[in-house]
Every structure is written in structure tokens, then in C-alpha cells.
Write an enzyme that holds these catalytic residues in place. Structure first.
Site, PDB file in Angstrom:
ATOM      1  CG  HIS A 159      -3.901  -5.488  -3.233  1.00  0.00           C
ATOM      2  ND1 HIS A 159      -4.038  -4.135  -3.399  1.00  0.00           N
ATOM      3  CD2 HIS A 159      -3.816  -5.676  -1.884  1.00  0.00           C
ATOM      4  CE1 HIS A 159      -4.051  -3.529  -2.224  1.00  0.00           C
ATOM      5  NE2 HIS A 159      -3.914  -4.458  -1.281  1.00  0.00           N
TER       6      HIS A 159
ATOM      7  NE  ARG B 105      -3.410   1.553  -0.021  1.00  0.00           N
ATOM      8  CZ  ARG B 105      -4.037   0.595   0.641  1.00  0.00           C
ATOM      9  NH1 ARG B 105      -3.553  -0.644   0.597  1.00  0.00           N
ATOM     10  NH2 ARG B 105      -5.123   0.855   1.340  1.00  0.00           N
TER      11      ARG B 105
ATOM     12  CD  GLU C  99      -3.376  -2.522  -6.222  1.00  0.00           C
ATOM     13  OE1 GLU C  99      -4.278  -2.859  -5.429  1.00  0.00           O
ATOM     14  OE2 GLU C  99      -2.163  -2.764  -6.033  1.00  0.00           O
TER      15      GLU C  99
END
Length: 327
Positions: free
Chosen positions: A286, A239, A268
Site C-alpha cells: 500500500h 481498495r 491488509e
């Protein structure tokens, strides 16, 4: 029972991005309501929120206590992804709500991306691609890369399912592996470092694959980066919150470490301009598990957990913080 004597249909909330496998995955015994963002929850009428018994959480949308409290009949939250730090599992546990995630089906995919991101970062693949596309190769050769797998030791930050899958790939590449976690992993022979700083001093590469949440927030900080040193490379598929992003930017700009490969970010999809401007970092949007085959399997597991629960069976992949028996 419904007024006509037929079984009453189970009402579900699909919360997050729309996904065909989830939208089309439930039979006629279910009624689906959709909200893609936190703000969309406000348009749900009390007559709906009072009947929601299950939630399919399809992305990193907030699912804290305030969200869960909107649904007094909630029994299960089936969330997409391995990480579930966006779900308040403490509140869920206290209110007898079961939370599930989607482990295993994405393990190998994410491990593939981790190794690919590491190699791309060490060997400057992104800049090499631009070198060819821009026609520069015709006038000068691409410079030798400063990094290589061949002389490195990798310190894994986290040694769960995905961490072990990454380590297997590194074994095949003949790269030494050690790891840091709160406690030694069962059945793992790699050297365990209880102290992260001590591990960072002993290696030159960190691969971060630990859960997010308050306990790991800014775990990779300025002290860890300084201990890693000027040959240091950081790869993050955990993360964004696990890394102190300003400290990382400073380390990359000042030569405290050599490079970084990042698939996740603190806020993000917003990535700091300072980070985007750096040449010694590879940035991915991601996509650790983002192949069609793997995302479909993850979506199906979200559906299967809910379906099993309302069929009177145990959920397939409950998280450890919430009781399987639920309501």
C-alpha cells in the site's frame, strides 16, 4: 472563554498513526489528544471526549457511527488520503459534521506507481531482480516475459482525478484506453463502457482506481476475471475490498488470467499465503502515495482543513457527502 479571559483552546483528537507534520502542525490555540488504534479510544475520559471538536484521522482506522458518537461536540473530521470509506459519512452528515479528505496532492504520485506496477507485472521485473541477485544469470538467461505494454488495451475501472492521470501516462506510452464508471466522466474523450463485463471482454488489462465502500465491494469478481481472459492482467490501487480476493487467487492459479499487480488487499497488512506464494503477481505494501514529499503534502492538507474550519473559513477539500456549513 476560559476563566482568565483568554480564548478557550480547541481540543482535537489525532486518531491513527503518529505523524510529525500533523503533531507539530497546529498552533497554541489547539490542544491535541492522540489515539493510534480503535482500542485506544477507551482510555479517553468523558471530560476529554465531551470537548473534542475536530478529528485528524491519519490512517485507515475505523471511524464509523460508534466512534463519532463518542464526541458530541465534533464539528469536522479531516481524514488522510483520497479514499474515506472508513468514515461513516452518512452519520457525519446527519449530525452536521463535515468530512474532508486529501485529493489532488497525491494524484501524480499514485499515477506514477500505477504505471510502474503495470510494467513491473507485465515484464516480470521482480523475478528478474531475483535472477540477478541470486547469481542465476551466470548460468542461464532470464526467460522472455509473457507480457508487454506494446500489444495491450487498458480498461480503467474508475475515471476520476487519478484515473485520468494514469490514462495520460498510457497515452504517452501509446496504449489505448477505455473506461468503466457509473456515468461518463466530464471532459473525457476515452470510450465509456456502462457495463463492466462488456469492457472486460473488450480489453486485456484492468487498472482499478475506483473508490472503496459498499457500492464497489467485490466489483472485480469471478465473472469479470473470466471475461478478461487468459491474457488478462489486473492492477489494483483502489481498495482491497473492490476485488473478490479468493476469486482473484483462483484466477491466477488456474490460468483464468495471466497476472496481477496489487498495492492494496482485503485485510491488509495481512495478505493471504496463497497470494504471497504465487509467481505471477507483484505485491506492494500500500505505497501508492508513499513518498516523503507526497505524504508530507497530504499530512499538511489534513492540518490545513482543520485550521481553516476553526478560523471560520470553508474547509479546503470537503467530501461531497457532508455539508460544508456543518455546525
Amino acid at each position: 472563554m476560559a476563566a482568565n479571559g483568554s480564548p478557550e483552546r480547541i481540543e482535537l483528537l489525532v486518531y491513527g498513526p503518529r505523524k510529525p507534520t500533523i503533531d507539530n502542525g497546529f498552533d497554541d490555540g489547539f490542544v491535541l489528544h492522540h489515539c493510534e488504534q480503535l482500542a485506544d479510544l477507551d482510555r479517553l475520559a468523558p471530560a476529554v471526549t465531551g470537548k473534542i471538536r475536530g478529528m485528524a484521522v491519519t490512517g485507515l482506522v475505523p471511524c464509523g457511527s460508534a466512534v463519532q458518537a463518542l464526541f458530541p461536540e465534533l464539528e469536522i473530521i479531516s481524514t488522510f488520503g483520497v479514499g474515506y470509506d472508513h468514515v461513516d459519512t452518512g452519520y457525519a452528515r446527519d449530525h452536521n459534521v463535515v468530512v474532508t479528505n486529501t485529493p489532488d496532492v497525491l494524484t501524480e504520485e499514485v499515477a506514477d506507481v500505477a504505471l510502474g506496477l503495470l510494467i513491473a507485472t507485465l515484464r516480470d521485473f521482480v523475478r528478474a531482480d531475483r535472477h540477478v541477485r541470486e547469481g542465476t544469470w551466470a548460468t542461464r538467461n532470464f526467460p522472455l516475459s509473457a507480457g508487454s505494454l506494446r500489444d495491450r488495451t487498458v480498461g480503467m475501472v474508475g475515471m476520476g482525478r487519478i484515473g485520468q492521470a494514469i490514462a495520460r501516462r498510457l497515452d504517452a506510452s501509446r496504449v489505448p484506453v477505455v473506461y468503466h464508471s457509473r456515468r461518463p466522466a466530464t471532459g473525457v474523450s476515452y470510450r465509456h463502457y456502462p457495463d463492466l463485463i462488456e469492457m472486460a471482454k473488450a480489453v486485456d488489462t484492468l487498472i482499478v482506481i475506483t473508490p472503496g465502500g459498499a457500492s464497489t465491494e467485490k466489483l472485480i469478481n469471478a465473472d469479470v476475471l473470466a471475461a478478461l481472459g487468459p491474457r488478462g492482467v489486473v492492477i489494483n490501487l483502489a481498495r482491497g475490498s473492490v476485488i473478490d480476493e479468493p476469486a482473484l487467487i483462483h484466477a491466477l492459479k488456474s490460468g483464468v488470467i495471466l497476472a496481477a499487480g496489487l498495492d492494496v488487499f482485503a485485510h491488509e497488512p495481512h495478505v493471504p499465503e496463497e497470494l504471497r506464494a504465487l509467481q505471477n503477481v507483484v505485491l506492494l505494501p500500500h505505497i501508492g502515495s508513499a513518498s516523503v514529499v507526497t505524504r508530507n503534502a497530504m499530512d499538511q492538507l489534513v492540518v490545513d482543513n482543520i485550521t481553516a474550519w476553526f478560523a471560520g473559513k470553508p474547509p479546503l477539500t470537503p467530501v461531497p457527502e457532508t455539508p460544508v456549513e456543518g455546525r
